[in-house]
Design a protein around this motif. Sequence first.
Motif, short mmCIF file in Angstrom:
data_model
loop_
_atom_site.label_atom_id
_atom_site.label_comp_id
_atom_site.label_asym_id
_atom_site.label_seq_id
_atom_site.Cartn_x
_atom_site.Cartn_y
_atom_site.Cartn_z
N ALA A 169 19.01 34.91 110.24
CA ALA A 169 19.98 34.12 109.40
C ALA A 169 20.24 34.70 108.04
CB ALA A 169 19.24 32.57 109.17
N ILE A 170 19.52 35.57 107.62
CA ILE A 170 19.44 36.01 106.42
C ILE A 170 19.01 37.54 106.16
CG2 ILE A 170 18.76 36.09 103.86
CD1 ILE A 170 18.35 32.92 104.30
N PHE A 171 20.07 38.47 105.73
CA PHE A 171 19.56 39.83 105.19
C PHE A 171 19.49 39.89 103.91
CE2 PHE A 171 20.80 44.02 104.23
CZ PHE A 171 20.53 44.82 105.12
N CYS A 172 18.19 39.96 103.24
CA CYS A 172 17.91 39.94 101.92
C CYS A 172 17.31 41.41 101.54
CB CYS A 172 16.50 39.04 101.80
SG CYS A 172 16.12 38.76 100.05
N HIS A 173 18.31 41.80 100.49
CA HIS A 173 17.91 43.22 100.13
C HIS A 173 17.98 43.22 98.39
CE1 HIS A 173 22.02 44.38 98.68
NE2 HIS A 173 22.50 43.41 99.56
N GLY A 174 17.59 44.19 97.72
CA GLY A 174 17.73 44.22 96.28
C GLY A 174 18.44 45.64 95.96
N HIS A 175 17.94 46.74 95.04
CA HIS A 175 18.42 47.88 94.83
C HIS A 175 19.52 48.09 93.85
CE1 HIS A 175 18.76 52.44 95.66
NE2 HIS A 175 19.91 52.14 96.13
N THR A 176 20.60 47.29 94.15
CA THR A 176 21.82 47.53 93.52
C THR A 176 21.92 46.78 92.15
OG1 THR A 176 22.98 45.79 94.47
CG2 THR A 176 23.23 47.76 95.42
N HIS A 177 21.06 45.93 91.87
CA HIS A 177 20.56 45.16 90.69
C HIS A 177 21.57 44.02 90.30
CE1 HIS A 177 18.06 48.65 88.58
NE2 HIS A 177 17.66 48.07 90.01
N GLN A 178 22.62 43.49 91.24
CA GLN A 178 23.37 42.41 91.24
C GLN A 178 23.11 41.48 92.07
OE1 GLN A 178 27.31 44.34 91.49
NE2 GLN A 178 26.60 46.20 91.35
N PRO A 179 22.51 40.34 91.50
CA PRO A 179 22.35 39.09 92.55
C PRO A 179 23.65 38.57 93.29
CG PRO A 179 22.05 38.62 90.14
CD PRO A 179 22.53 39.98 90.10
N LYS A 180 23.69 38.59 94.29
CA LYS A 180 24.54 37.90 95.06
C LYS A 180 24.31 37.24 96.38
CE LYS A 180 28.21 41.69 93.55
NZ LYS A 180 29.07 42.70 94.20
N LEU A 181 25.41 36.51 96.69
CA LEU A 181 25.13 35.87 98.35
C LEU A 181 26.42 35.93 98.67
CD1 LEU A 181 23.33 32.47 98.87
CD2 LEU A 181 25.62 32.99 99.84
N GLN A 182 26.64 36.79 100.08
CA GLN A 182 27.85 36.83 100.85
C GLN A 182 27.70 36.43 102.03
OE1 GLN A 182 30.72 38.04 99.50
NE2 GLN A 182 31.68 37.51 101.75
N PRO A 183 28.45 35.38 102.62
CA PRO A 183 28.28 34.75 103.95
C PRO A 183 28.95 36.09 105.02
CG PRO A 183 29.63 33.29 102.55
CD PRO A 183 29.36 34.53 101.86
N VAL A 184 28.12 36.28 106.05
CA VAL A 184 28.67 37.46 106.96
C VAL A 184 28.18 36.90 108.46
CG1 VAL A 184 28.24 39.81 107.82
CG2 VAL A 184 28.31 39.35 105.43
N ASP A 185 29.22 36.72 109.39
CA ASP A 185 29.15 36.48 110.79
C ASP A 185 28.03 35.46 110.97
OD1 ASP A 185 30.62 38.61 111.00
OD2 ASP A 185 29.26 39.95 111.85
N GLY A 186 28.29 34.31 110.29
CA GLY A 186 27.46 33.12 110.60
C GLY A 186 25.99 33.26 109.64
N GLY A 187 25.56 34.37 109.09
CA GLY A 187 24.56 34.40 108.30
C GLY A 187 25.09 34.73 106.93
N CYS A 188 24.20 35.30 106.02
CA CYS A 188 24.55 35.73 104.74
C CYS A 188 23.86 36.77 104.22
CB CYS A 188 24.39 34.46 103.83
SG CYS A 188 22.64 33.93 103.47
#
Length: 431
Positions: free
Chosen positions: A329-348
């Motif tokens: 359901a969720i692809f969770c990452h960091g690295h770019t230092h920008q907190p974001k949430l983006q819906p993608v193909d039924g997950g986020c």
Amino acid sequence: MASTDGDRVYYVISDLHIGGDEQLEEVAFLDELLEFLEGLERTEEDAELVINGDAFGLWEFTTAEGMEKFDILAERYPGLFEQLRATGENVQITLLPGNHDHELAAYDEYVERFAEYNVTVLQEQSFTRPVGDREIHFEHGHQQDPNNQIEEWGNPNATPLGYYYNTLVTSRAGQLSDRGRYNWLKDVQAITPTERMPVWLLSKYFYREMNPFLRYALVPFLLLFNISAVLAILAGLGVTGVWEPPIEWTTAFLGQFGTAGTAIWFLLAINVVVVGLVLLVAIPVHLIRRDIKQTIRRFGVFETDLTVDAEAPYEDAAREVFAERPQTAIFCHGHTHQPKLQPVDGGCVVNSGTWLKRFHRREGVIGLVPPVFYPSYQLCAVRIAARDGDVVVDFEAVEKPSPGTEELTLTERLLTVGRPPDPELPDGTRI
């Protein structure tokens, strides 16, 4: 009744970048981090803390090797390590290596030493956790960044392009930062994307390092540059007889203001002369610069841009994960230092942000003054849990006041009056 793993609550933080040479050892958010960990020590939830990469700045240590770096960290931050031990007695703490602390995956002894503080180091590039009937995919995110991809994962000698930037630039900045008028150079590690660094350095030189008398002498000229450029063009038209400038009217108008009007007249006159000369030189310089850039482009030099898209690579990677494992359901990452949430193909796709400072560029309203990089903090933890058959994602803010009034000069504060940044964390979502 004991809960299952699918009922567990996950708290995710990333990109703390703790440690480094000399001035980089300062952790401005240490009190907030300890308070956050103390909260998890007291929680009654079945919780797991995931530190999703770059917890430590091991790349930024250039005078120590291997496990020496752990010893330095434990000695410098005893309160943090003891708090990790206490928190880890109540909740599971999972530490995933990022690019800056890739050495965690290169030495098995790191696993053993962190285990003494109830921290589980996973020497993998990614891992999954169940949440309700779905899954969460965790990875730091540097593998989607060509400049920081580590081809031989776990090889202590792996040195992508980002390694050289951080050992030669970031760590050096930590060694030199206290030599400036103000201790600001250490903040170079918070400048993202990398291409912003030259402009940031120019800005900090102008507002921080330049002799104050020289800066205050330049500010009126730079602020009036646009007006002076127009007047210089009009004066040129007057010289050629194309247009007659209203000199007498302007003199009479400014004369009404006495000494102040006379001062403005002389200031504008000097600016017009200087700007006119600058414009004459700027035209051939611009043509030469454009021709050089075209030549470089023809020969294919510097084709690789240091700046990497902060969104598209992660959305593409998430689509691949969602396709291979539909339960994710969720692809969770960091690295770019920008907190974001983006819906993608039924997950986020969820980016857990950073605990370093963030800098917001504010351009000068008029003139040619360098932009102001306004500092702020946007500390947060991502909370992921199952609720009523859905997966719920929330961003929980960790409050820390903006350092703007302390770190900005009077000139910077005046140029950004009414324009301070107001960064907001993404809204939560249900999947």
